[in-house]
Motif scaffolding. Structure first.
Motif, PDB file in Angstrom:
ATOM      1  N   UNK A 174      16.794  15.097  12.237  1.00  0.00           N
ATOM      2  CA  UNK A 174      15.624  14.600  11.010  1.00  0.00           C
ATOM      3  C   UNK A 174      14.733  15.299  11.047  1.00  0.00           C
ATOM      4  N   UNK A 175      14.632  16.579  10.612  1.00  0.00           N
ATOM      5  CA  UNK A 175      13.652  17.497  10.264  1.00  0.00           C
ATOM      6  C   UNK A 175      13.181  17.317   8.922  1.00  0.00           C
ATOM      7  N   UNK A 176      11.951  18.109   8.472  1.00  0.00           N
ATOM      8  CA  UNK A 176      11.428  17.948   7.396  1.00  0.00           C
ATOM      9  C   UNK A 176      12.364  18.475   6.151  1.00  0.00           C
ATOM     10  N   UNK A 177      12.989  19.547   6.535  1.00  0.00           N
ATOM     11  CA  UNK A 177      14.114  20.114   5.490  1.00  0.00           C
ATOM     12  C   UNK A 177      15.153  18.799   4.975  1.00  0.00           C
ATOM     13  N   UNK A 178      15.666  18.406   6.174  1.00  0.00           N
ATOM     14  CA  UNK A 178      16.832  17.483   5.957  1.00  0.00           C
ATOM     15  C   UNK A 178      16.423  16.162   5.268  1.00  0.00           C
ATOM     16  N   UNK A 179      14.952  15.508   5.784  1.00  0.00           N
ATOM     17  CA  UNK A 179      14.719  14.428   5.162  1.00  0.00           C
ATOM     18  C   UNK A 179      14.391  14.593   3.449  1.00  0.00           C
ATOM     19  N   UNK A 180      13.646  15.718   3.141  1.00  0.00           N
ATOM     20  CA  UNK A 180      13.628  16.219   1.932  1.00  0.00           C
ATOM     21  C   UNK A 180      14.798  16.125   1.313  1.00  0.00           C
ATOM     22  N   UNK A 181      15.844  16.848   1.704  1.00  0.00           N
ATOM     23  CA  UNK A 181      17.050  17.240   1.163  1.00  0.00           C
ATOM     24  C   UNK A 181      17.712  15.691   0.822  1.00  0.00           C
ATOM     25  N   UNK A 182      17.607  14.868   1.994  1.00  0.00           N
ATOM     26  CA  UNK A 182      18.431  13.608   1.704  1.00  0.00           C
ATOM     27  C   UNK A 182      17.756  12.840   0.457  1.00  0.00           C
ATOM     28  N   UNK A 218       0.815  -1.261   0.121  1.00  0.00           N
ATOM     29  CA  UNK A 218      -0.029   0.082  -0.028  1.00  0.00           C
ATOM     30  C   UNK A 218       1.013   1.241   0.006  1.00  0.00           C
ATOM     31  N   UNK A 219       0.502   2.279  -0.697  1.00  0.00           N
ATOM     32  CA  UNK A 219       1.221   3.501  -0.862  1.00  0.00           C
ATOM     33  C   UNK A 219       1.540   4.035   0.523  1.00  0.00           C
ATOM     34  N   UNK A 220       0.785   4.187   1.579  1.00  0.00           N
ATOM     35  CA  UNK A 220       0.846   4.742   2.747  1.00  0.00           C
ATOM     36  C   UNK A 220       1.896   4.002   3.535  1.00  0.00           C
ATOM     37  N   UNK A 221       2.050   2.771   3.216  1.00  0.00           N
ATOM     38  CA  UNK A 221       3.125   1.718   3.633  1.00  0.00           C
ATOM     39  C   UNK A 221       4.624   2.090   3.280  1.00  0.00           C
ATOM     40  N   UNK A 222       4.650   2.315   1.932  1.00  0.00           N
ATOM     41  CA  UNK A 222       5.734   2.666   1.333  1.00  0.00           C
ATOM     42  C   UNK A 222       6.185   4.103   1.679  1.00  0.00           C
ATOM     43  N   UNK A 223       5.253   4.972   2.087  1.00  0.00           N
ATOM     44  CA  UNK A 223       5.718   6.251   2.342  1.00  0.00           C
ATOM     45  C   UNK A 223       6.366   6.138   3.853  1.00  0.00           C
ATOM     46  N   UNK A 224       5.649   5.354   4.710  1.00  0.00           N
ATOM     47  CA  UNK A 224       6.282   5.293   6.086  1.00  0.00           C
ATOM     48  C   UNK A 224       7.664   4.410   5.923  1.00  0.00           C
ATOM     49  N   UNK A 225       7.805   3.621   5.095  1.00  0.00           N
ATOM     50  CA  UNK A 225       9.262   3.072   4.805  1.00  0.00           C
ATOM     51  C   UNK A 225      10.129   4.149   4.292  1.00  0.00           C
ATOM     52  N   UNK A 226       9.843   4.804   3.521  1.00  0.00           N
ATOM     53  CA  UNK A 226      10.682   5.842   2.859  1.00  0.00           C
ATOM     54  C   UNK A 226      11.036   6.963   4.153  1.00  0.00           C
ATOM     55  N   UNK A 227      10.140   7.375   4.801  1.00  0.00           N
ATOM     56  CA  UNK A 227      10.325   8.052   5.904  1.00  0.00           C
ATOM     57  C   UNK A 227      11.101   7.545   6.956  1.00  0.00           C
ATOM     58  N   UNK A 228      10.985   6.280   7.423  1.00  0.00           N
ATOM     59  CA  UNK A 228      11.750   5.433   8.134  1.00  0.00           C
ATOM     60  C   UNK A 228      13.190   5.550   7.643  1.00  0.00           C
ATOM     61  N   UNK A 229      13.514   5.395   6.280  1.00  0.00           N
ATOM     62  CA  UNK A 229      14.987   5.207   5.704  1.00  0.00           C
ATOM     63  C   UNK A 229      15.784   6.747   5.934  1.00  0.00           C
ATOM     64  N   UNK A 230      14.637   7.795   5.695  1.00  0.00           N
ATOM     65  CA  UNK A 230      15.479   9.165   5.721  1.00  0.00           C
ATOM     66  C   UNK A 230      15.560   9.639   7.002  1.00  0.00           C
ATOM     67  N   UNK A 231      14.948   8.974   8.189  1.00  0.00           N
ATOM     68  CA  UNK A 231      15.194   9.440   9.340  1.00  0.00           C
ATOM     69  C   UNK A 231      16.799   8.483   9.923  1.00  0.00           C
ATOM     70  N   UNK A 232      16.810   7.368   9.324  1.00  0.00           N
ATOM     71  CA  UNK A 232      17.959   6.667   9.768  1.00  0.00           C
ATOM     72  C   UNK A 232      19.042   7.191   9.011  1.00  0.00           C
ATOM     73  N   UNK A 233      18.985   7.759   7.813  1.00  0.00           N
ATOM     74  CA  UNK A 233      19.976   8.138   7.038  1.00  0.00           C
ATOM     75  C   UNK A 233      20.533   9.767   7.421  1.00  0.00           C
ATOM     76  N   UNK A 234      19.455  10.287   8.133  1.00  0.00           N
ATOM     77  CA  UNK A 234      19.760  11.762   8.848  1.00  0.00           C
ATOM     78  C   UNK A 234      20.927  11.470  10.093  1.00  0.00           C
ATOM     79  N   UNK A 235      20.420  10.404  10.836  1.00  0.00           N
ATOM     80  CA  UNK A 235      20.991   9.939  11.955  1.00  0.00           C
ATOM     81  C   UNK A 235      22.369   9.471  11.578  1.00  0.00           C
ATOM     82  N   UNK A 236      22.465   8.748  10.524  1.00  0.00           N
ATOM     83  CA  UNK A 236      23.817   8.168  10.018  1.00  0.00           C
ATOM     84  C   UNK A 236      24.892   9.200   9.535  1.00  0.00           C
ATOM     85  N   UNK A 237      24.450  10.393   8.922  1.00  0.00           N
ATOM     86  CA  UNK A 237      25.004  11.521   8.487  1.00  0.00           C
ATOM     87  C   UNK A 237      25.025  12.660   9.732  1.00  0.00           C
TER      88      UNK A 237
END
Length: 271
Positions: free
Chosen positions: A220-228, A197-216
């Motif tokens: 993990x605010x909205x601007x950082x996640x969008x940029x990543x 389902x598209x909402x679950x895919x979006x949740x997964x993408x958001x989870x990935x972006x938060x983890x990537x922010x932490x790694x870098x």
């Protein structure tokens, strides 16, 4: 000195029997390899172990070893350090070169595949990829996919994507999903057919972006996640496939979309 049966040759009826007899033995050895071995009992600290070998056996099995011992890359040393591999994996490479057999496991297959590619032993690389194909499932697909891409194993790579497309929901909710490269994430969300389902895919993408922010080391605010994530990934999410309830309960709080994009979606639902 260890006892050596001086008549061992007469008991080995084939060349394979003879090379198997001297595998990982000091008998006739003319080179030694020093390789690290993980000591799990001591918090993954590493010690070094020695593998005795025979230049001739290695050279007739691998063009790289031939160049190292008899060719242009001639290395006169009789003790060689190999810090880029571990004891268990190098031992399996040598086991195959001496005996035509290899003991592959989930823990060593990736490293053995790396060594098979490095030392140009295609028959061993094929055994590794076949093992990976036979044991490929949704729980390990994101571990195997990067290696399939790195080693240019096209068939294995295609099988990985088939598993992801067939069972996308389990794949994107797995622990390994957050460790994938951004390029893999982009390839995934731009696929035409996914079983999630598209909402679950979006949740997964958001989870990935938060983890990537932490790694870098980023907050993990909205601007950082969008940029990543980048515009390609964000715009590949098919928000209109979400119900209004799904969209409103999940997407705005992630702060990935702009206010205009959220208002545009609300107009979509109104229409």
């Amino acid at each position: 000195m260890a006892f050596v049966d001086e008549n061992w040759q007469s008991k080995c009826l084939t060349i394979r029997d003879r090379t198997t007899h001297i595998f990982n033995q000091d008998l006739l050895s003319d080179v030694k390899f020093l390789v690290p071995v993980s000591n799990r009992a001591e918090s993954e600290s590493k010690t070094v172990k020695v593998i005795p070998a025979h230049k001739f056996v290695l050279a007739i099995a691998s063009p790289v070893f031939f160049a190292m011992f008899y060719g242009q890359l001639l290395d006169p040393r009789d003790t060689i350090e190999l810090p880029d591999c571990d004891f268990e994996s190098l031992l399996e490479l040598f086991r195959f070169l001496y005996t035509d057999n290899v003991d592959l496991t989930g823990n060593n297959v990736m490293q053995v595949l790396y060594l098979a590619k490095k030392y140009m032993v295609p028959s061993l690389a094929e055994k590794c990829t076949e093992y990976l194909k036979d044991n490929l499932d949704v729980s390990n697909v994101f571990c195997i996919l990067p290696y399939a891409d790195k080693f240019e194993e096209t068939d294995l790579k295609n099988r990985c994507w088939k598993v992801i497309e067939t069972d996308t929901e389990k794949a994107v909710t797995s622990d390994d999903f957050v460790t994938i490269d951004r390029s893999v994430l982009e390839s995934l969300v731009t696929k035409e057919v996914l079983t999630v389902k598209e909402v679950l895919l979006f949740k997964a993408v958001d989870r990935w972006s938060r983890n990537e922010c932490k790694r870098q080391g980023m907050f993990p605010d909205g601007d950082a996640k969008r940029r990543i994530l980048g515009e390609v990934i964000v715009k590949a999410i098919r928000f209109p496939l979400m119900s209004q309830k799904e969209f409103c309960s999940v997407v705005p709080d992630c702060n990935i979309l702009t206010m205009k994009e959220i208002l545009d979606m609300m107009k979509h639902y109104s229409d």
